[in-house]
Design a protein around this motif. Structure first.
Motif, mmCIF file in Angstrom:
data_model
loop_
_atom_site.group_PDB
_atom_site.id
_atom_site.type_symbol
_atom_site.label_atom_id
_atom_site.label_comp_id
_atom_site.label_asym_id
_atom_site.label_seq_id
_atom_site.Cartn_x
_atom_site.Cartn_y
_atom_site.Cartn_z
ATOM 1 N N VAL A 477 1.002 -1.737 -0.300
ATOM 2 C CA VAL A 477 -0.190 0.113 -0.048
ATOM 3 C C VAL A 477 0.670 0.967 -0.318
ATOM 4 N N ASP A 478 0.478 1.818 -0.907
ATOM 5 C CA ASP A 478 1.540 3.899 -1.145
ATOM 6 C C ASP A 478 1.566 4.308 0.377
ATOM 7 N N PRO A 479 2.509 4.462 1.679
ATOM 8 C CA PRO A 479 1.763 4.956 2.106
ATOM 9 C C PRO A 479 2.128 7.311 2.363
ATOM 10 N N GLU A 480 2.091 7.295 1.001
ATOM 11 C CA GLU A 480 2.736 8.745 0.769
ATOM 12 C C GLU A 480 0.897 8.940 0.553
ATOM 13 N N TYR A 481 0.122 7.806 0.138
ATOM 14 C CA TYR A 481 -1.682 8.735 -0.034
ATOM 15 C C TYR A 481 -2.839 7.243 0.316
ATOM 16 N N GLY A 482 -1.805 5.791 1.366
ATOM 17 C CA GLY A 482 -3.101 5.786 1.662
ATOM 18 C C GLY A 482 -3.698 4.773 0.863
ATOM 19 N N GLU A 483 -2.980 4.383 -0.015
ATOM 20 C CA GLU A 483 -4.385 3.695 -0.825
ATOM 21 C C GLU A 483 -3.740 2.960 -2.074
ATOM 22 N N GLU A 484 -4.302 1.965 -2.533
ATOM 23 C CA GLU A 484 -3.766 0.893 -3.880
ATOM 24 C C GLU A 484 -2.876 1.711 -4.524
ATOM 25 N N PRO A 485 -1.514 1.328 -4.475
ATOM 26 C CA PRO A 485 -0.567 1.503 -6.008
ATOM 27 C C PRO A 485 -1.517 1.588 -7.102
ATOM 28 N N VAL A 486 -0.542 2.621 -8.113
ATOM 29 C CA VAL A 486 -1.150 2.479 -9.257
ATOM 30 C C VAL A 486 -0.470 1.281 -10.201
ATOM 31 N N ASN A 487 0.663 0.604 -9.878
ATOM 32 C CA ASN A 487 1.335 -0.686 -10.974
ATOM 33 C C ASN A 487 1.039 -1.293 -9.420
ATOM 34 N N PRO A 488 0.575 -2.138 -9.301
ATOM 35 C CA PRO A 488 0.869 -2.950 -8.397
ATOM 36 C C PRO A 488 2.124 -3.890 -8.719
ATOM 37 N N ALA A 489 1.856 -4.881 -9.875
ATOM 38 C CA ALA A 489 2.726 -5.274 -10.318
ATOM 39 C C ALA A 489 4.409 -4.798 -9.548
ATOM 40 N N ALA A 490 4.995 -3.337 -10.252
ATOM 41 C CA ALA A 490 5.822 -2.987 -9.864
ATOM 42 C C ALA A 490 6.269 -2.552 -8.046
ATOM 43 N N GLU A 491 4.560 -2.302 -7.913
ATOM 44 C CA GLU A 491 5.014 -3.072 -5.948
ATOM 45 C C GLU A 491 5.341 -4.258 -5.278
ATOM 46 N N ALA A 492 4.957 -4.958 -6.319
ATOM 47 C CA ALA A 492 5.290 -6.895 -6.082
ATOM 48 C C ALA A 492 6.954 -6.686 -6.053
ATOM 49 N N LEU A 493 6.883 -6.490 -7.388
ATOM 50 C CA LEU A 493 8.504 -6.579 -8.208
ATOM 51 C C LEU A 493 9.491 -6.074 -6.899
ATOM 52 N N ALA A 494 8.981 -5.145 -6.381
ATOM 53 C CA ALA A 494 10.209 -3.895 -6.478
ATOM 54 C C ALA A 494 10.316 -4.504 -4.553
ATOM 55 N N GLY A 495 9.406 -5.144 -4.193
ATOM 56 C CA GLY A 495 9.891 -5.762 -2.739
ATOM 57 C C GLY A 495 10.443 -6.942 -2.386
ATOM 58 N N ALA A 496 9.878 -7.808 -3.657
ATOM 59 C CA ALA A 496 11.025 -8.582 -3.833
ATOM 60 C C ALA A 496 11.969 -9.003 -4.546
ATOM 61 N N LEU A 497 12.141 -7.291 -4.572
ATOM 62 C CA LEU A 497 14.042 -7.398 -4.951
ATOM 63 C C LEU A 497 15.239 -6.611 -4.145
ATOM 64 N N SER A 498 14.216 -5.973 -3.437
ATOM 65 C CA SER A 498 14.723 -5.159 -2.381
ATOM 66 C C SER A 498 15.266 -6.753 -1.051
ATOM 67 N N ALA A 499 14.068 -7.567 -1.106
ATOM 68 C CA ALA A 499 14.473 -8.486 -0.380
ATOM 69 C C ALA A 499 15.387 -9.412 -0.736
ATOM 70 N N HIS A 500 15.851 -9.684 -1.897
ATOM 71 C CA HIS A 500 16.785 -10.259 -2.900
ATOM 72 C C HIS A 500 18.074 -9.671 -3.091
ATOM 73 N N LEU A 501 17.758 -7.934 -2.854
ATOM 74 C CA LEU A 501 19.219 -7.614 -2.458
ATOM 75 C C LEU A 501 20.158 -7.578 -0.530
ATOM 76 N N ALA A 502 19.345 -7.858 0.028
ATOM 77 C CA ALA A 502 19.313 -7.846 0.987
ATOM 78 C C ALA A 502 19.821 -9.000 1.508
ATOM 79 N N ARG A 503 18.962 -9.900 1.246
ATOM 80 C CA ARG A 503 19.429 -11.352 1.193
ATOM 81 C C ARG A 503 21.150 -11.327 0.804
ATOM 82 N N GLU A 504 22.012 -10.779 -0.279
ATOM 83 C CA GLU A 504 22.778 -10.863 -1.015
ATOM 84 C C GLU A 504 23.832 -9.747 0.139
ATOM 85 N N GLU A 505 23.227 -8.387 0.504
ATOM 86 C CA GLU A 505 24.119 -8.047 1.467
ATOM 87 C C GLU A 505 24.699 -8.819 2.847
ATOM 88 N N ALA A 506 23.353 -9.157 2.724
ATOM 89 C CA ALA A 506 23.780 -10.049 4.327
ATOM 90 C C ALA A 506 24.672 -11.462 4.150
#
Length: 657
Positions: A477-506
């Protein structure tokens, strides 16, 4: 006119010196009061015993009072002795620097001594370089640091010079900038000011003693008690110490007005310009290389190129490039390239947390190799990571792609996944699914951005380890506007990408943290005790580095600077990036890979903006907004138009790392 100016300078200098001396005495009075408070119970005990000996204080009550006060006096004296011993033995913090021997920079030492003679102050005992746009005097008279000092110069401090100044400034400008700093050695030689500074540094070091590794519980509890006492004394001295340093600076500034005052006004402009260029070079150019395991070996030379490029672009800086015909201050060094390499490695250590020594996974890179070794590799690594995450999410190739290309990593796959269906479309395209419906069931707390229906591809990150929130992973959920994101696919992919990078950095931090342990085991296996010849100084590893990039004979690299989760940079350059920014960077990298492989494009280096895509020899500047339109709004049309105009074929597979 000169006489009036000289009189004002003398008055200002005298005022600053007197103010500094007055505040130094105030600091010493705090020390005296603390000492008096410590011996007060002993003095009372002496009075009681003297009264008993003379027959004035007799009786059982006085005997009991003598015993109580005596015990209290012994305890207080023991505690005071422990505090004093810790304050005296605690090692003050020392800035990691590249130490310059006089043989490595005889002209620089000669200039500093000549400047000190003109100012009528003691010359600094040595010179060191720091990868920062600043200069100061640093006292290393503590016995723990004396073996790193040059011979002679009892009580004189070290002159620390920002390395970018040596490459960007001319010799006259550097002399003018250093004049107020060198003038500070005069007040530093004053006994009361020197004693007050030693007391403050000792208290500051004592506060850090409880964090020393290897203390047993009993010693750590005692160190905490000493630290609390040191904090109280520091609090009492804080205002006086700040005013004392302000007075020292005022006295030095007034004294330095007699030397190159006109040149200093111009040189101060160069200080601000050098700071801007250095910051841009570190954050835009060096940081991508550091993240790839490479460190630019000529950062100081790079700041000259960056500022020259700035003068070419900015009409306000047109006059700065004409200075390049004058003698640069780096000519004062015998081997500027060696010194530049040492400060560049130290900069990577301080600002990124890289290893203290070069190695297979931490190698230098020259500027001529930067486009191929860093830019192209970075793009292909990011593109490969993006496709790995898409594979884990179960994203298939876009419908309609050529059969020969369907099995390879293509830009079409990324664009089709992020693009939203046209407004008013009744249904999803044939053979596909509506991405908004596909990710509709993703809970907001699922930072990995993985659909609940596919638990096997969930990133292996413990929600309780703090990596989910601390690494900038976006919620569904977009915290800036408190509503569903404009591009849900991008939000989900961004979350998965961030988690993948977190594992690589660890995993990277774990490898770097395990390196000293592995080295110790190797040395033990060779028959030599691990750490037997470590230096006694507790500075970071690069603080021992010399101008020739080596270390003193008979020493091995000290342990890396570590944090709770492994080696960390002392001065991080950037905060953690958000998942949306990471996704935009990875999509841009994929576009650049496709442009290099299928069109007349090439990786390049922009001295002010870092990695750049060159098409026809010209830097592409309009790609970012088109990628953001795809990532944030799900609109692929601007990017498609750019690809068609540039001749990039998104359906062709690209070469990845």
């Amino acid at each position: 006119m000169n006489g009036v100016s000289g009189t004002g300078s003398v008055v200002g200098e005298e005022w600053g010196a007197r103010a500094a001396h007055s505040r130094a005495l105030a600091v010493l009075r705090v020390r005296g009061r603390a000492l008096g408070l410590a011996v007060l119970p002993a003095a009372v005990a002496v009075v009681l015993y003297a009264g008993g000996a003379t027959g004035h204080f007799t009786g059982a009550a006085w005997d009991a009072a003598r015993w109580v006060v005596t015990v209290l006096a012994v305890l207080v004296l023991l505690a005071a002795a422990a505090v004093g011993l810790v304050v005296a033995r605690a090692r003050p913090a020392v800035t990691p620097t590249v130490d310059l021997a006089e043989t490595a920079a005889p002209d620089l030492y000669r200039m500093v001594r000549d400047l000190a003679d003109r100012l009528g102050v003691p010359a600094p005992v040595g010179v060191a370089l720091t990868p920062d746009c600043d200069s100061w005097l640093e006292d290393r008279s503590h016995r723990a640091h004396r073996h790193h000092r040059a011979s002679g110069g009892d009580g004189a401090p070290i002159l620390v010079i920002g390395s970018p100044f040596l490459w960007w400034m001319r010799v006259g400008e550097l002399r003018a900038v250093l004049a107020p700093v060198v003038a500070g050695t005069g007040p530093a030689a004053q006994p009361d000011i020197a004693a007050a500074r030693r007391f403050i540094r000792g208290l500051d070091a004592a506060v850090a003693v409880p964090r020393t590794p290897g203390l047993d519980p009993f010693r750590r509890a005692g160190a905490r008690a000493v630290g609390q006492v040191a904090r109280v004394l520091l609090s009492a001295c804080r205002v006086h110490a700040a005013e004392m340093e302000r007075g020292v600076a005022a006295a030095g500034s007034e004294r330095a007005q007699a030397v190159d005052y006109g040149v200093r006004i111009v040189a101060q402009e160069q200080v601000g310009l050098a700071y801007a260029g250095w910051d841009r070079l570190l954050t835009r150019v060096a940081l991508p290389a550091w993240r790839m395991g490479r460190w630019p070996a000529k950062l100081d030379a790079g700041v000259v190129s960056a500022l020259t490029e700035l003068s070419r672009r900015d009409r306000l800086a047109e006059g700065f490039s004409s200075r390049l015909g004058e003698r640069p201050a780096c000519d004062l060094l015998e081997e500027p390239g060696v010194v530049d390499e040492a400060t560049s490695l130290l900069a990577a250590r301080l600002f990124h947390g890289g290893p203290a020594e070069p190695g297979p996974d931490w190698s230098p890179v020259e500027w001529s190799q930067y486009p191929e070794e860093v830019v192209d590799r970075k793009w292909r690594t990011d593109a490969a990571r993006l496709h790995r995450v898409l594979d884990r999410l179960g994203v298939s190739e876009a419908e309609g792609a050529p059969a020969s290309d369907a099995g390879g990593p293509t830009l079409t796959r990324v664009m089709a996944h992020l693009a939203l269906p046209p407004v008013g479309a009744a249904s999803a395209p044939a053979g596909g699914t509506d991405r908004a419906a596909r990710f509709e069931g993703v809970p907001a707390a699922d930072f990995e951005g993985v659909p609940e229906a596919d638990p096997e591809i969930a990133p292996e990150v413990d929600p309780g380890d703090g990596q989910g929130d601390d690494r900038g992973v976006d919620h569904a959920v977009d915290p800036e506007y408190g509503e569903e994101p404009v591009n849900p696919a991008a939000e989900a992919l961004a979350g998965a990408l961030s988690a993948h990078l977190a594992r690589e950095e660890a995993a990277r931090e774990a490898r770097v943290a395990a390196a000293p342990v592995e080295a110790a085991r190797t040395s033990e296996g060779a028959g030599r005790p691990a750490g037997a010849d470590l230096g006694r100084d507790d500075r970071p590893a690069d603080a021992h580095r010399t101008a020739d990039g080596g270390r003193s004979a008979g020493s091995t690299p000290p342990p890396a600077v570590s944090g709770p989760d492994g080696p960390l940079p002392l001065f991080p350059l950037q905060p953690p990036r958000s998942g949306r920014d990471l996704l935009a960077d990875h999509v841009t990298a994929m576009v650049c890979c496709a442009a290099v492989d299928t069109a007349e494009a090439a990786p390049g280096l922009d001295w002010l903006d870092g990695p750049a895509l060159l098409v026809g020899g010209e830097r592409v500047a309009d790609l970012g907004p088109r990628v953001l339109a795809l990532v944030e709004d799900g609109d692929p049309e601007p990017l498609k138009l750019w690809l068609a105009r540039t001749g990039v074929r998104p359906e062709k597979p690209v070469r990845l790392v």
